[in-house]
Design a protein around this motif. Structure first.
Motif, PDB file in Angstrom:
ATOM      1  N   ILE A   1      -0.721 -27.661  -0.907  1.00 14.46           N
ATOM      2  CA  ILE A   1      -1.480 -27.496  -2.150  1.00 14.46           C
ATOM      3  C   ILE A   1      -2.213 -26.155  -2.148  1.00 14.46           C
ATOM      4  N   GLU A   2      -2.780 -25.782  -0.999  1.00 13.51           N
ATOM      5  CA  GLU A   2      -3.450 -24.476  -0.888  1.00 13.51           C
ATOM      6  C   GLU A   2      -2.484 -23.346  -1.235  1.00 13.51           C
ATOM      7  N   ASP A   3      -1.267 -23.424  -0.710  1.00 14.47           N
ATOM      8  CA  ASP A   3      -0.268 -22.374  -0.961  1.00 14.47           C
ATOM      9  C   ASP A   3       0.263 -22.439  -2.390  1.00 14.47           C
ATOM     10  N   LEU A   4       0.681 -23.630  -2.817  1.00 11.12           N
ATOM     11  CA  LEU A   4       1.397 -23.778  -4.082  1.00 11.12           C
ATOM     12  C   LEU A   4       0.505 -23.504  -5.285  1.00 11.12           C
ATOM     13  N   PHE A   5      -0.659 -24.113  -5.316  1.00  8.58           N
ATOM     14  CA  PHE A   5      -1.518 -23.999  -6.495  1.00  8.58           C
ATOM     15  C   PHE A   5      -2.606 -22.943  -6.331  1.00  8.58           C
ATOM     16  N   GLY A   6      -2.924 -22.594  -5.083  1.00  3.44           N
ATOM     17  CA  GLY A   6      -3.929 -21.574  -4.844  1.00  3.44           C
ATOM     18  C   GLY A   6      -3.330 -20.187  -4.803  1.00  3.44           C
ATOM     19  N   GLN A   7      -2.554 -19.879  -3.758  1.00  4.32           N
ATOM     20  CA  GLN A   7      -2.002 -18.543  -3.601  1.00  4.32           C
ATOM     21  C   GLN A   7      -0.949 -18.211  -4.650  1.00  4.32           C
ATOM     22  N   LEU A   8      -0.033 -19.172  -4.896  1.00  6.06           N
ATOM     23  CA  LEU A   8       1.089 -18.895  -5.799  1.00  6.06           C
ATOM     24  C   LEU A   8       0.805 -19.253  -7.254  1.00  6.06           C
ATOM     25  N   GLN A   9      -0.243 -20.013  -7.495  1.00  8.51           N
ATOM     26  CA  GLN A   9      -0.643 -20.430  -8.844  1.00  8.51           C
ATOM     27  C   GLN A   9       0.524 -21.029  -9.628  1.00  8.51           C
ATOM     28  N   ALA A  10       1.272 -21.883  -8.955  1.00 10.38           N
ATOM     29  CA  ALA A  10       2.367 -22.594  -9.626  1.00 10.38           C
ATOM     30  C   ALA A  10       1.793 -23.617 -10.589  1.00 10.38           C
ATOM     31  N   PRO A  11       2.518 -23.949 -11.653  1.00  8.37           N
ATOM     32  CA  PRO A  11       2.053 -25.010 -12.557  1.00  8.37           C
ATOM     33  C   PRO A  11       2.116 -26.363 -11.859  1.00  8.37           C
ATOM     34  N   TYR A  12       1.188 -27.233 -12.188  1.00  5.61           N
ATOM     35  CA  TYR A  12       1.161 -28.553 -11.561  1.00  5.61           C
ATOM     36  C   TYR A  12       2.460 -29.295 -11.839  1.00  5.61           C
ATOM     37  N   PHE A  13       2.927 -29.256 -13.071  1.00  2.00           N
ATOM     38  CA  PHE A  13       4.250 -29.772 -13.443  1.00  2.00           C
ATOM     39  C   PHE A  13       5.128 -28.596 -13.833  1.00  2.00           C
ATOM     40  N   PRO A  14       6.206 -28.306 -13.098  1.00  2.00           N
ATOM     41  CA  PRO A  14       7.127 -27.259 -13.545  1.00  2.00           C
ATOM     42  C   PRO A  14       7.651 -27.591 -14.945  1.00  2.00           C
ATOM     43  N   PRO A  15       7.489 -26.715 -15.940  1.00  2.00           N
ATOM     44  CA  PRO A  15       7.883 -27.063 -17.306  1.00  2.00           C
ATOM     45  C   PRO A  15       9.323 -27.532 -17.440  1.00  2.00           C
ATOM     46  N   SER A  16      10.229 -26.917 -16.684  1.00  2.00           N
ATOM     47  CA  SER A  16      11.639 -27.274 -16.844  1.00  2.00           C
ATOM     48  C   SER A  16      11.978 -28.641 -16.270  1.00  2.00           C
ATOM     49  N   MET A  17      11.030 -29.294 -15.573  1.00  2.00           N
ATOM     50  CA  MET A  17      11.333 -30.629 -15.071  1.00  2.00           C
ATOM     51  C   MET A  17      11.472 -31.633 -16.210  1.00  2.00           C
ATOM     52  N   PHE A  18      10.985 -31.276 -17.380  1.00  2.00           N
ATOM     53  CA  PHE A  18      11.095 -32.185 -18.511  1.00  2.00           C
ATOM     54  C   PHE A  18      12.297 -31.891 -19.392  1.00  2.00           C
ATOM     55  N   LEU A  19      13.142 -30.980 -18.952  1.00  2.00           N
ATOM     56  CA  LEU A  19      14.462 -30.867 -19.567  1.00  2.00           C
ATOM     57  C   LEU A  19      15.255 -32.113 -19.198  1.00  2.00           C
ATOM     58  N   VAL A  20      15.910 -32.714 -20.168  1.00  2.00           N
ATOM     59  CA  VAL A  20      16.576 -33.983 -19.904  1.00  2.00           C
ATOM     60  C   VAL A  20      17.877 -33.769 -19.150  1.00  2.00           C
ATOM     61  N   PRO A  21      18.317 -34.771 -18.376  1.00  2.00           N
ATOM     62  CA  PRO A  21      19.595 -34.682 -17.678  1.00  2.00           C
ATOM     63  C   PRO A  21      20.755 -34.750 -18.655  1.00  2.00           C
ATOM     64  N   PRO A  22      21.935 -34.314 -18.235  1.00  2.00           N
ATOM     65  CA  PRO A  22      23.087 -34.227 -19.144  1.00  2.00           C
ATOM     66  C   PRO A  22      23.493 -35.556 -19.765  1.00  2.00           C
ATOM     67  N   GLU A  23      23.219 -36.678 -19.099  1.00  2.00           N
ATOM     68  CA  GLU A  23      23.723 -37.947 -19.623  1.00  2.00           C
ATOM     69  C   GLU A  23      22.990 -38.430 -20.859  1.00  2.00           C
ATOM     70  N   MET A  24      21.859 -37.767 -21.220  1.00  2.00           N
ATOM     71  CA  MET A  24      21.098 -38.225 -22.368  1.00  2.00           C
ATOM     72  C   MET A  24      21.685 -37.676 -23.656  1.00  2.00           C
ATOM     73  N   SER A  25      21.378 -38.339 -24.761  1.00  3.17           N
ATOM     74  CA  SER A  25      21.960 -37.982 -26.055  1.00  3.17           C
ATOM     75  C   SER A  25      21.414 -36.660 -26.552  1.00  3.17           C
ATOM     76  N   ASP A  26      22.149 -36.045 -27.501  1.00  5.55           N
ATOM     77  CA  ASP A  26      21.733 -34.762 -28.045  1.00  5.55           C
ATOM     78  C   ASP A  26      20.393 -34.865 -28.760  1.00  5.55           C
TER      79      ASP A  26
END
Length: 350
Positions: free
Chosen positions: A267-292
């Motif tokens: 957590i010190e590295d990821l959110f402190g030094q690197l200032q990554a978002p708590y939730f990567p935005p692209s994680m909410f892109l849906v998987p291919p099996e979902m409808s258009d």
């Protein structure tokens, strides 16, 4: 509702904040609840055991696989939030998913997951207690369970004046409070009152069903607040100064469970030094099996036209914000713990 058409839900780690919140809610609306717990001893276990329609099954998931079969046999729904304190979460998660698949009656499998940041950016380290959950999520998708994945924000309930790392509100001699953590002062973080809001939100997911939510990741976060905004909320609720100080290192003043120090270092590295978002935005892109149509809606999250909190707030309109939490539940927990803050507040109001 007759016994023949009773809705049956299997729940793992029943005394955890997420699961206990759900058990209280589904019991109140007539579900038959089978909840695995690691111990029947304790206030939460005793409270849950007394609720209508709730049956607790005590045992270790990995050591007693027969318990897992009993838990899922004939169940229609499942809510799974595992804990690293009980062993290898990947083994536990796969065992639960395989058993649920084999039982043949699970209509909707709801799994509490978390992101593996390294999968979204090679510069970001994996947090060990989150990456295992992402591994299990991928496995659940592979075996074809009708599943939905809830991704929880930071628990409001983490805050305490006790000397626990990361969310300790340090009580100062002048009565003020200081929160020290590596999070950037002005970067919003996702927040959730787990005990108050997980249960109603997950119940609505169950009501909506897999036709709407199968394959989806849902961010269970009801507010996006910076650490400074959180400190301000506590100041308002408690009527005393609360200040946030960003620090590169997390102070350790209590004995840690095995493996948790590595999580804090990440957590010190990821959110402190690197200032990554708590939730990567692209994680909410849906998987291919979902409808258009579903994909179009989900992908609005990535573009910012659908706020991260929107789906959670649509699922449950009665959510409790962190300022309300601080003025109510936080004070109740502090009083139960007999902390100096409560003694100070009583003295100042006398």
């Amino acid at each position: 509702m007759t016994a023949a058409n009773k809705r049956v839900i299997a729940i793992v780690n029943g005394t955890g904040r997420q699961a206990a919140s759900l058990i209280r809610v589904v019991s109140a609306v007539g579900f038959s609840v089978r909840a695995q717990v690691y111990s029947r001893v304790g206030l939460v276990a005793e409270e849950l055991a007394a609720l209508p329609g709730v049956e607790l099954f005590e045992g270790d998931v990995l050591k007693t696989p027969s318990l897992v079969k009993v838990l899922f046999a004939g169940a229609h729904y499942a809510f799974i939030n595992t804990t690293y304190l009980q062993g290898d979460e990947v083994k536990i998660g796969k065992l639960l998913a395989d058993t649920a698949k084999k039982c043949g009656t699970i209509r909707h499998y709801i799994y509490s997951s978390m992101p593996d940041h390294a999968a979204y950016n090679p510069r970001w380290p994996s947090l060990p207690l989150w990456a295992c959950k992402a591994t299990v999520e991928n496995y659940i998708r592979q075996i074809g369970l009708p599943a939905t994945f809830v991704i929880t924000g930071i628990y409001n309930n983490n805050f305490t004046t006790l000397p626990y790392p990361l969310f300790c509100l340090e009580h100062q001699p002048d009565g003020s409070l200081i929160w020290r953590a590596p999070f950037h002062s002005d970067v919003p973080l996702p927040w959730l009152d787990a005990e108050h809001d997980v249960g109603p939100a997950v119940l609505q997911i169950i009501k909506d069903g897999p036709k709407k939510w199968s394959g989806h990741r849902i961010a269970l976060a009801f507010e996006m607040l910076t650490p400074h905004q959180v400190a301000h909320a506590f100041s308002n609720a408690l009527q005393r100064p609360c200040n946030y100080i960003q620090t590169p290192n997390i102070e350790i003043r209590a004995k840690l469970p095995p493996g948790y120090r590595e999580q804090l270092s990440g957590i010190e590295d990821l959110f402190g030094q690197l200032q990554a978002p708590y939730f990567p935005p692209s994680m909410f892109l849906v998987p291919p099996e979902m409808s258009d149509s579903s994909q179009a809606k989900e992908n609005k999250k990535l573009s910012g036209s659908l706020a991260l909190t929107d789906e959670a707030r649509q699922l449950w309109e009665g959510w409790r914000g962190i300022e309300e939490y601080a003025g109510e539940a936080f004070l109740a927990e502090e009083e139960a713990n007999g902390t100096g803050l409560i003694q100070d507040m009583k003295a100042s109001s006398a």
